[in-house]
Motif scaffolding. Structure first.
Motif, PDB file in Angstrom:
ATOM      1  N   GLU A 278      77.808  50.268  23.288  1.00 11.13           N
ATOM      2  CA  GLU A 278      77.902  49.008  23.579  1.00 11.13           C
ATOM      3  C   GLU A 278      78.246  47.548  22.721  1.00 11.13           C
ATOM      4  O   GLU A 278      77.624  48.064  21.338  1.00 11.13           O
ATOM      5  CB  GLU A 278      76.965  47.989  24.930  1.00 11.13           C
ATOM      6  CG  GLU A 278      76.102  48.999  26.053  1.00 11.13           C
ATOM      7  CD  GLU A 278      75.318  48.893  26.430  1.00 11.13           C
ATOM      8  OE1 GLU A 278      75.336  47.235  26.903  1.00 11.13           O
ATOM      9  OE2 GLU A 278      74.360  49.007  26.476  1.00 11.13           O
ATOM     10  N   THR A 279      79.559  47.020  23.048  1.00 13.69           N
ATOM     11  CA  THR A 279      79.759  45.266  22.487  1.00 13.69           C
ATOM     12  C   THR A 279      78.922  44.448  22.441  1.00 13.69           C
ATOM     13  O   THR A 279      78.498  44.226  23.902  1.00 13.69           O
ATOM     14  CB  THR A 279      81.059  45.213  22.012  1.00 13.69           C
ATOM     15  OG1 THR A 279      81.723  46.154  21.345  1.00 13.69           O
ATOM     16  CG2 THR A 279      81.407  43.766  21.290  1.00 13.69           C
TER      17      THR A 279
ATOM     18  N   LEU B 196      78.990  40.417  22.668  1.00  9.07           N
ATOM     19  CA  LEU B 196      79.635  39.723  22.656  1.00  9.07           C
ATOM     20  C   LEU B 196      78.214  37.874  22.775  1.00  9.07           C
ATOM     21  O   LEU B 196      77.601  38.046  24.097  1.00  9.07           O
ATOM     22  CB  LEU B 196      80.514  39.302  23.646  1.00  9.07           C
ATOM     23  CG  LEU B 196      82.006  40.391  24.118  1.00  9.07           C
ATOM     24  CD1 LEU B 196      81.829  40.100  25.239  1.00  9.07           C
ATOM     25  CD2 LEU B 196      82.488  40.036  22.498  1.00  9.07           C
TER      26      LEU B 196
ATOM     27  N   SER C  79      81.609  32.417  21.459  1.00 12.24           N
ATOM     28  CA  SER C  79      82.194  31.347  20.435  1.00 12.24           C
ATOM     29  C   SER C  79      81.308  32.257  19.263  1.00 12.24           C
ATOM     30  O   SER C  79      82.314  32.263  17.679  1.00 12.24           O
ATOM     31  CB  SER C  79      82.591  30.116  20.808  1.00 12.24           C
ATOM     32  OG  SER C  79      81.862  29.270  20.547  1.00 12.24           O
TER      33      SER C  79
ATOM     34  N   GLY D 262      80.642  34.981  18.385  1.00 12.73           N
ATOM     35  CA  GLY D 262      81.216  36.134  17.669  1.00 12.73           C
ATOM     36  C   GLY D 262      80.749  37.623  18.265  1.00 12.73           C
ATOM     37  O   GLY D 262      80.295  37.403  19.399  1.00 12.73           O
ATOM     38  N   SER D 263      80.934  38.562  18.402  1.00  9.44           N
ATOM     39  CA  SER D 263      80.508  40.189  18.712  1.00  9.44           C
ATOM     40  C   SER D 263      80.021  40.953  17.677  1.00  9.44           C
ATOM     41  O   SER D 263      79.934  40.817  15.963  1.00  9.44           O
ATOM     42  CB  SER D 263      81.712  40.413  19.207  1.00  9.44           C
ATOM     43  OG  SER D 263      82.575  40.959  18.276  1.00  9.44           O
TER      44      SER D 263
ATOM     45  N   HIS E 291      79.260  45.234  16.997  1.00 13.16           N
ATOM     46  CA  HIS E 291      79.612  46.799  17.495  1.00 13.16           C
ATOM     47  C   HIS E 291      79.600  47.569  16.737  1.00 13.16           C
ATOM     48  O   HIS E 291      79.429  47.211  15.480  1.00 13.16           O
ATOM     49  CB  HIS E 291      81.384  46.973  18.139  1.00 13.16           C
ATOM     50  CG  HIS E 291      82.141  46.353  17.096  1.00 13.16           C
ATOM     51  ND1 HIS E 291      82.362  45.270  16.226  1.00 13.16           N
ATOM     52  CD2 HIS E 291      82.902  47.538  15.847  1.00 13.16           C
ATOM     53  CE1 HIS E 291      83.564  45.310  15.400  1.00 13.16           C
ATOM     54  NE2 HIS E 291      82.872  46.307  15.463  1.00 13.16           N
TER      55      HIS E 291
ATOM     56  N   ARG F  85      81.652  40.316  13.626  1.00 10.38           N
ATOM     57  CA  ARG F  85      83.128  39.971  13.954  1.00 10.38           C
ATOM     58  C   ARG F  85      82.882  38.733  14.791  1.00 10.38           C
ATOM     59  O   ARG F  85      83.210  38.258  15.551  1.00 10.38           O
ATOM     60  CB  ARG F  85      83.578  40.407  14.427  1.00 10.38           C
ATOM     61  CG  ARG F  85      85.120  39.970  14.627  1.00 10.38           C
ATOM     62  CD  ARG F  85      86.471  40.360  15.724  1.00 10.38           C
ATOM     63  NE  ARG F  85      86.901  41.511  14.389  1.00 10.38           N
ATOM     64  CZ  ARG F  85      87.050  43.298  15.063  1.00 10.38           C
ATOM     65  NH1 ARG F  85      87.919  43.293  16.190  1.00 10.38           N
ATOM     66  NH2 ARG F  85      87.336  44.158  14.272  1.00 10.38           N
TER      67      ARG F  85
ATOM     68  N   GLY G  79      83.548  34.902  15.906  1.00  8.00           N
ATOM     69  CA  GLY G  79      84.355  34.122  17.044  1.00  8.00           C
ATOM     70  C   GLY G  79      85.556  33.140  16.618  1.00  8.00           C
ATOM     71  O   GLY G  79      85.005  32.574  15.404  1.00  8.00           O
TER      72      GLY G  79
END
Length: 84
Positions: free
Chosen positions: A50-51, A53, A56, A58-59, A61, A70, A72
């Motif tokens: 799963e990712t 999130l 804003s 970021g996320s 993975h 990564r 946001g």
């Protein structure tokens, strides 16, 4: 900034008008990100493919056997000095 410093700094912010104790913040971070003995909910989600999130901010993975963050848009713009 290490986890203890992050918890102390976070506890100092009023958020919705209520202040959280350092211990409350530390427990929350441990549950989210894990400890040596127990993986956190983020690690468990990544292992399932799963990712995660975080608005804003970021996320997270997974790519192979590595976790990748990564940023946001809002965090990226703040770090580049475009806002705030």
């Amino acid at each position: 900034m290490d986890m203890t410093q992050l918890a102390e700094a976070t506890a100092g912010h009023p958020g919705d008008g209520r202040r959280l104790g350092v211990e409350d913040v530390q427990r929350t971070l441990d549950v989210l990100f894990g400890t040596v003995e127990h993986p956190g909910t983020v690690a468990e989600a990544l292992r399932r493919g799963e990712t995660v999130l975080l608005g804003s901010f970021g996320s997270f993975h997974s790519e192979g056997k590595s976790a990748v963050f990564r940023p946001g848009k809002a965090l990226d713009e703040y770090l580049r000095g475009l806002v705030g």
